[in-house]
Scaffold this motif. Sequence first.
Motif, PDB file in Angstrom:
ATOM      1  N   GLY A  42       0.832  -1.195   0.000  1.00 11.66           N
ATOM      2  CA  GLY A  42       0.000   0.000   0.000  1.00 11.66           C
ATOM      3  C   GLY A  42       0.865   1.243   0.000  1.00 11.66           C
ATOM      4  N   ILE A  44       1.436   5.388   0.198  1.00  8.55           N
ATOM      5  CA  ILE A  44       0.861   6.500   0.948  1.00  8.55           C
ATOM      6  C   ILE A  44       1.073   7.794   0.144  1.00  8.55           C
ATOM      7  CG2 ILE A  44       0.877   7.748   3.150  1.00  8.55           C
ATOM      8  CD1 ILE A  44       0.346   4.686   3.373  1.00  8.55           C
ATOM      9  N   ALA A 112      -8.179   9.726   5.952  1.00  7.47           N
ATOM     10  CA  ALA A 112      -7.493   8.737   5.130  1.00  7.47           C
ATOM     11  C   ALA A 112      -8.521   7.892   4.386  1.00  7.47           C
ATOM     12  CB  ALA A 112      -6.632   7.833   6.000  1.00  7.47           C
ATOM     13  N   SER A 113      -8.219   7.579   3.137  1.00  9.95           N
ATOM     14  CA  SER A 113      -9.099   6.726   2.341  1.00  9.95           C
ATOM     15  C   SER A 113      -8.290   6.039   1.249  1.00  9.95           C
ATOM     16  CB  SER A 113     -10.226   7.546   1.715  1.00  9.95           C
ATOM     17  OG  SER A 113      -9.690   8.514   0.834  1.00  9.95           O
ATOM     18  N   THR A 114      -8.883   5.005   0.684  1.00 13.64           N
ATOM     19  CA  THR A 114      -8.246   4.325  -0.437  1.00 13.64           C
ATOM     20  C   THR A 114      -8.512   5.155  -1.681  1.00 13.64           C
ATOM     21  OG1 THR A 114      -8.577   2.180   0.605  1.00 13.64           O
ATOM     22  CG2 THR A 114      -8.155   2.172  -1.766  1.00 13.64           C
ATOM     23  N   TYR A 130      -9.123   2.113   7.955  1.00 15.35           N
ATOM     24  CA  TYR A 130      -8.217   3.143   8.481  1.00 15.35           C
ATOM     25  C   TYR A 130      -8.694   3.582   9.859  1.00 15.35           C
ATOM     26  CZ  TYR A 130      -6.944   3.370   3.572  1.00 15.35           C
ATOM     27  OH  TYR A 130      -6.524   3.051   2.300  1.00 15.35           O
ATOM     28  N   ALA A 137     -11.409   6.972  10.408  1.00 19.43           N
ATOM     29  CA  ALA A 137     -10.454   7.351   9.361  1.00 19.43           C
ATOM     30  C   ALA A 137     -10.137   8.843   9.395  1.00 19.43           C
ATOM     31  CB  ALA A 137     -11.003   6.968   7.994  1.00 19.43           C
ATOM     32  N   ILE A 152      -3.458   1.076   9.235  1.00 22.01           N
ATOM     33  CA  ILE A 152      -4.098   0.599   8.011  1.00 22.01           C
ATOM     34  C   ILE A 152      -4.190  -0.918   8.138  1.00 22.01           C
ATOM     35  CG2 ILE A 152      -3.964   0.497   5.499  1.00 22.01           C
ATOM     36  CD1 ILE A 152      -2.054   2.978   5.727  1.00 22.01           C
ATOM     37  N   THR A 166      -3.482   2.493  -2.953  1.00 20.97           N
ATOM     38  CA  THR A 166      -2.904   3.767  -2.542  1.00 20.97           C
ATOM     39  C   THR A 166      -3.796   4.385  -1.489  1.00 20.97           C
ATOM     40  OG1 THR A 166      -1.907   4.102  -4.702  1.00 20.97           O
ATOM     41  CG2 THR A 166      -2.156   6.055  -3.320  1.00 20.97           C
ATOM     42  N   THR A 167      -3.199   4.813  -0.374  1.00 17.34           N
ATOM     43  CA  THR A 167      -3.917   5.522   0.666  1.00 17.34           C
ATOM     44  C   THR A 167      -3.687   7.014   0.458  1.00 17.34           C
ATOM     45  OG1 THR A 167      -3.648   3.746   2.250  1.00 17.34           O
ATOM     46  CG2 THR A 167      -4.057   5.934   3.159  1.00 17.34           C
TER      47      THR A 167
END
Length: 170
Positions: A42, A44, A112-114, A130, A137, A152, A166-167
């Motif tokens: 993942g 960031i 935070a999110s995908t 998250y 999150a 995460i 990707t976060t």
Amino acid sequence: MKIELSAKRVKLARVAIALVAISLAGYVAYAATQLSVGPNSGTIIFANKNWQGVSFNPGATGFPTSAASCPALGYSDTPSAIAFGNSIPQGTTVTGAVCVKNVSTGGQSYTASTAASPPPSFPAGTMVAYRADGGTATSGSIAPSGISLLTITVTAGQGVGAFTFTTTIV
């Protein structure tokens, strides 16, 4: 040349075939419980330059358990991707972390999110969650030079294959 098998040899052959079939079934069942053999990772991304981070792979030395246990140094605008491992048993979770530092002159929070782009690649049923400082999150307000811990957590689904995502921290 004529091959004749006695009843005893036929019985032994059947037993041998049954043992091979059982062994093969066990191997297939074991392989089906592993999520992947690929590079699960993942990345960031900070959507603005008011944040910096240090990332931690699951089980890494110095893995923070709270914002207070995050390091004082080593923060970057582009923290390294988190390596979640090569093989995750189905239905289990692995957790990586990012220590997030506020580098602005005022207090601020992040979410935070995908990321939708590039699109994440997950096997069926795999999920990402998250938690900022153990909550949701979205972090609370972080003072200038303050630090937050974002965990995460990836839960492996029933599908087989590697994952990448990707976060985005906004």
